[in-house]
Structure formats: C-alpha cells, structure tokens
Design a protein around this motif. Structure first.
Motif, PDB file in Angstrom:
ATOM      1  N   ALA A 153       0.839  -1.202   0.000  1.00  0.00           N
ATOM      2  CA  ALA A 153       0.000   0.000   0.000  1.00  0.00           C
ATOM      3  C   ALA A 153       0.877   1.256   0.000  1.00  0.00           C
ATOM      4  O   ALA A 153       0.597   2.224  -0.726  1.00  0.00           O
ATOM      5  CB  ALA A 153      -0.938  -0.005   1.202  1.00  0.00           C
ATOM      6  N   ALA A 154       1.940   1.243   0.792  1.00  0.00           N
ATOM      7  CA  ALA A 154       2.845   2.386   0.835  1.00  0.00           C
ATOM      8  C   ALA A 154       3.552   2.571  -0.510  1.00  0.00           C
ATOM      9  O   ALA A 154       3.706   3.704  -0.994  1.00  0.00           O
ATOM     10  CB  ALA A 154       3.868   2.216   1.955  1.00  0.00           C
ATOM     11  N   SER A 160      12.050  12.260  -6.636  1.00  0.00           N
ATOM     12  CA  SER A 160      12.262  10.906  -7.166  1.00  0.00           C
ATOM     13  C   SER A 160      11.296   9.933  -6.504  1.00  0.00           C
ATOM     14  O   SER A 160      10.736  10.216  -5.432  1.00  0.00           O
ATOM     15  CB  SER A 160      13.698  10.460  -6.902  1.00  0.00           C
ATOM     16  OG  SER A 160      13.887  10.258  -5.502  1.00  0.00           O
ATOM     17  N   LEU A 161      11.111   8.800  -7.115  1.00  0.00           N
ATOM     18  CA  LEU A 161      10.287   7.755  -6.511  1.00  0.00           C
ATOM     19  C   LEU A 161      10.878   7.343  -5.173  1.00  0.00           C
ATOM     20  O   LEU A 161      10.151   7.106  -4.203  1.00  0.00           O
ATOM     21  CB  LEU A 161      10.170   6.547  -7.442  1.00  0.00           C
ATOM     22  CG  LEU A 161       9.358   5.366  -6.923  1.00  0.00           C
ATOM     23  CD1 LEU A 161       7.946   5.773  -6.510  1.00  0.00           C
ATOM     24  CD2 LEU A 161       9.319   4.265  -7.970  1.00  0.00           C
ATOM     25  N   ASP A 162      12.191   7.304  -5.090  1.00  0.00           N
ATOM     26  CA  ASP A 162      12.856   6.964  -3.836  1.00  0.00           C
ATOM     27  C   ASP A 162      12.463   7.927  -2.715  1.00  0.00           C
ATOM     28  O   ASP A 162      12.194   7.508  -1.587  1.00  0.00           O
ATOM     29  CB  ASP A 162      14.373   6.962  -4.041  1.00  0.00           C
ATOM     30  CG  ASP A 162      15.108   6.378  -2.866  1.00  0.00           C
ATOM     31  OD1 ASP A 162      15.016   5.154  -2.655  1.00  0.00           O
ATOM     32  OD2 ASP A 162      15.768   7.152  -2.145  1.00  0.00           O
ATOM     33  N   GLU A 163      12.411   9.215  -3.022  1.00  0.00           N
ATOM     34  CA  GLU A 163      12.000  10.203  -2.017  1.00  0.00           C
ATOM     35  C   GLU A 163      10.545   9.989  -1.596  1.00  0.00           C
ATOM     36  O   GLU A 163      10.212  10.088  -0.415  1.00  0.00           O
ATOM     37  CB  GLU A 163      12.173  11.622  -2.558  1.00  0.00           C
ATOM     38  CG  GLU A 163      13.614  12.054  -2.709  1.00  0.00           C
ATOM     39  CD  GLU A 163      13.728  13.403  -3.382  1.00  0.00           C
ATOM     40  OE1 GLU A 163      14.021  14.387  -2.674  1.00  0.00           O
ATOM     41  OE2 GLU A 163      13.506  13.479  -4.618  1.00  0.00           O
ATOM     42  N   HIS A 164       9.689   9.698  -2.565  1.00  0.00           N
ATOM     43  CA  HIS A 164       8.283   9.441  -2.246  1.00  0.00           C
ATOM     44  C   HIS A 164       8.141   8.170  -1.406  1.00  0.00           C
ATOM     45  O   HIS A 164       7.311   8.114  -0.497  1.00  0.00           O
ATOM     46  CB  HIS A 164       7.446   9.345  -3.522  1.00  0.00           C
ATOM     47  CG  HIS A 164       7.205  10.663  -4.177  1.00  0.00           C
ATOM     48  ND1 HIS A 164       6.418  11.647  -3.617  1.00  0.00           N
ATOM     49  CD2 HIS A 164       7.652  11.167  -5.358  1.00  0.00           C
ATOM     50  CE1 HIS A 164       6.372  12.694  -4.427  1.00  0.00           C
ATOM     51  NE2 HIS A 164       7.123  12.429  -5.479  1.00  0.00           N
ATOM     52  N   LEU A 165       8.954   7.154  -1.699  1.00  0.00           N
ATOM     53  CA  LEU A 165       8.923   5.923  -0.901  1.00  0.00           C
ATOM     54  C   LEU A 165       9.352   6.193   0.533  1.00  0.00           C
ATOM     55  O   LEU A 165       8.702   5.723   1.479  1.00  0.00           O
ATOM     56  CB  LEU A 165       9.836   4.859  -1.517  1.00  0.00           C
ATOM     57  CG  LEU A 165       9.265   4.057  -2.660  1.00  0.00           C
ATOM     58  CD1 LEU A 165      10.370   3.288  -3.370  1.00  0.00           C
ATOM     59  CD2 LEU A 165       8.190   3.112  -2.160  1.00  0.00           C
ATOM     60  N   ALA A 166      10.442   6.929   0.699  1.00  0.00           N
ATOM     61  CA  ALA A 166      10.915   7.246   2.052  1.00  0.00           C
ATOM     62  C   ALA A 166       9.838   7.989   2.834  1.00  0.00           C
ATOM     63  O   ALA A 166       9.585   7.680   4.006  1.00  0.00           O
ATOM     64  CB  ALA A 166      12.199   8.071   1.978  1.00  0.00           C
ATOM     65  N   ARG A 167       9.180   8.913   2.175  1.00  0.00           N
ATOM     66  CA  ARG A 167       8.125   9.680   2.848  1.00  0.00           C
ATOM     67  C   ARG A 167       6.951   8.779   3.223  1.00  0.00           C
ATOM     68  O   ARG A 167       6.410   8.883   4.327  1.00  0.00           O
ATOM     69  CB  ARG A 167       7.662  10.809   1.938  1.00  0.00           C
ATOM     70  CG  ARG A 167       6.643  11.704   2.587  1.00  0.00           C
ATOM     71  CD  ARG A 167       6.296  12.849   1.692  1.00  0.00           C
ATOM     72  NE  ARG A 167       5.315  13.699   2.335  1.00  0.00           N
ATOM     73  CZ  ARG A 167       4.658  14.638   1.722  1.00  0.00           C
ATOM     74  NH1 ARG A 167       4.886  14.894   0.450  1.00  0.00           N
ATOM     75  NH2 ARG A 167       3.771  15.350   2.369  1.00  0.00           N
TER      76      ARG A 167
END
Length: 194
Positions: free
Chosen positions: A152-153, A168-175
């Motif tokens: 879900a995340a 970046s997608l990585d930044e959105h994932l971390a958030r």
C-alpha cells in the motif's frame, strides 16, 4: 516489422498504451494494437493473453526483483525496513521506464478493467513478498500484514511520484514509509484520554 520477441513486446506495449490513451481501453482492439505495432494479431496473442495483460508485462520482473531484494536485505532489519529497501530497488525499474510507467499508472487509475487486473496482480505480488519475509523468519501473521502495508505504501508513493515529478520515486517511498511509522508512533496521549 520487429524481428525479435523483445522488440515486438516493446512495440506492442507502446502501441497499446498510445491507443488506450487516444481512444480508451474499451474502444481499442487487439487487432488495432498489433497493426500499430507492425505485427499481426497472432503475434500479439503469442506475447499476451489479452489486451489488459499488455500493460502488466513487467509484473514477473517486479516480483522477482522484490523477492530477491527482500532475501538479500541485511540481517537485523525490521520487516518494514526490509520492505522499504526492497521497494527502493524495485522502484528503479519504474524510474528507468518512466515514459511508459507514468502514463500506464494514470490509465489504470481511470479504467475499471485495468484496476481490476492491477488488484489481482497486486495480490499475487503481496503474497510473494509475504513469502519472502517468511523465508527471513518473520512470523506468518506479521509477514502478511507487513507485505500488505508495504505494498500500500509503495502504491501510494508511486501515485505521488506520478503527481509530483519534482521528487524521485525513492524520495516518495521514504516519505510513505515515514508516514507509516508516524501512524504507529505513540502520540503522547494515552488512548483512553484521546
């Protein structure tokens, strides 16, 4: 005419996405997709069982990348940290194919038949991730919950990435994973007083 199977698949994916965006999913036929890709309809069906599946071609690669990343995550990590690491690695596939990934995600969001297929694929991916967590020694119940929550995340982060390309997608994932942790963090107020 594409000579290799890989090239034919790529052209079919691109043709399908273009046609779905131009005409809509329901108004597009496999014959039209094949013609746009420069192959015959029989070639389409050699590569894909139906016109929905053409947009989910990368699912086995994503599943393999996720399960391998879960297996290779450093020992001692909590399940959500294992998943964040795995989704970061798998997310690179989306970033590398952003010209296809971004419109694909947007199209799925507005097409019921594609959302249905996405849910089925997500269920299979989630189960594979849960199995990979179990292989690391995570208890059944926790592995299942972590896999569903992690997926879900990931999905939330991918949609944010489509909506906000400045990160970046990585930044959105971390958030997204930070938000998960914040949801479960004590607020300082005992539940009975809230």
């Amino acid at each position: 005419m594409p000579r290799s199977g890989v090239e034919a698949r790529r052209r079919l994916r691109e043709a399908a996405l273009d046609l779905y965006r131009e005409r809509g999913f329901d108004q597009t036929t496999t014959a039209e997709i094949a013609a746009r890709a420069g192959v015959n309809e029989r070639t389409f069906f050699r590569h894909f069982p139906d016109k929905r599946e053409v947009l989910f071609d990368g699912e086995p690669t994503l599943r393999d990348a996720l399960t391998q990343a879960v297996a290779e995550a450093p020992d001692g990590l909590e399940p959500l940290d294992v998943l964040l690491s795995a989704f970061r690695k798998a997310g690179r596939v989306l970033e590398e194919t952003r010209p296809f990934s971004e419109p694909r995600l947007a199209l799925i969001a507005v097409t019921p038949a594609l959302r249905e297929r996405e849910l089925a694929k997500a269920a299979a991916l989630t189960e594979a991730v849960a199995d990979a967590l179990r292989e690391r020694g995570v208890a059944d119940r926790l592995a299942d919950l972590a896999a569903h929550t992690g997926w879900a995340a990931f999905h939330h982060a991918a949609q944010d990435w489509v909506d906000d390309s400045s990160r970046s997608l990585d930044e959105h994932l971390a958030r997204a994973f930070d938000d998960l942790r914040a949801l479960s963090a004590p607020s300082g107020v005992p539940p009975e007083e809230a």
